[in-house]
Design an enzyme around this catalytic site. Sequence first.
Site, short mmCIF file in Angstrom:
data_model
loop_
_atom_site.label_atom_id
_atom_site.label_comp_id
_atom_site.label_asym_id
_atom_site.label_seq_id
_atom_site.Cartn_x
_atom_site.Cartn_y
_atom_site.Cartn_z
N ASP A 83 -1.46 -7.21 -6.14
CA ASP A 83 -0.20 -7.94 -5.97
C ASP A 83 0.89 -7.06 -5.38
O ASP A 83 0.84 -5.82 -5.48
CB ASP A 83 0.30 -8.46 -7.31
CG ASP A 83 -0.42 -9.73 -7.75
OD1 ASP A 83 -1.43 -10.09 -7.12
OD2 ASP A 83 0.02 -10.35 -8.75
N HIS A 228 -1.84 -3.50 -8.51
CA HIS A 228 -0.74 -3.61 -7.55
C HIS A 228 -0.86 -2.53 -6.48
O HIS A 228 -1.13 -1.36 -6.80
CB HIS A 228 0.62 -3.47 -8.26
CG HIS A 228 0.87 -4.55 -9.28
ND1 HIS A 228 0.33 -4.51 -10.54
CD2 HIS A 228 1.60 -5.69 -9.20
CE1 HIS A 228 0.72 -5.59 -11.21
NE2 HIS A 228 1.48 -6.32 -10.42
#
Length: 280
Positions: A83, A228
């Site tokens: 993400d 991430h």
Amino acid sequence: MPSDRFPMRLVAAHRVTLAIQVCAWGAVLLHELHWQDGLLLLGFNLAGLFALVLCPRCRLLGPNLVRLAEGDAASGAVALTFDDGPDPTVTPQVLDILDRYGARASFFCIGERAARHPELIREILHRGHTVENHSQRHAVGFAAFSSRALQADVLAAQQVLQTTGATPRYFRAPMGFRSPLLAEVLRRADLTHVAWTRRGYDRVLRDPLRIYAALTQGLAPGDILLLHDYAGLDSRPATVLEVLPRLLDYLSQQELHAVALPPPHIQHAAEASGTAALRS
């Protein structure tokens, strides 16, 4: 593309909320319930709805992919998702690590960052990964947006990503917090929401061993993992670069392999086939 010709579909949370409201006000009008008790009941109902917003993995707010289909799980697949990118420092290094292990992943990218670094989106695609929609701005108040604001944000990111050659089919809400209105917006945009089975909290934790443990403890085929590829505003190196090789080594040891999310029509077909097999 969204279209107003489609009638709004009520998700489970909408139907339960509507039923509670009708019953509460009906009881008040019939003098079976004091109006103050009716307001209290509605207050509890709204509190429950808010709790669902904060539950990334629940399905009461609409379709929500949390695990891969049984067929993918049987093959030892684990979906790897990243993400908040693309990040000009972190994303290329993540791609290099994935290349070394022959792993594939899905990158949920923020529209504004993709617009600043379109070459990274193209590089993600060139390396055999998929690019998905993670909203235009990653707004903290995303879950509180109106239906119109949700639609504008989702479609803005979709347009940015499509101009780089990506064809997002999945969406993940910022922080996983979903508005009760989001399911309808995603349906009209032909997007499927994705949550995760387990996450490493690598944007919060700074100890690679704790992040690694959070991802691998109880890890099973078919899981969807969340990391991430974004360093943030601090100058410390992204912990994902230390955790990812360990994670991929672990998957290899367990005879598992990292994959990108399959196209939604394949995922849904596999789920339907598995359900039919169980019924037969």
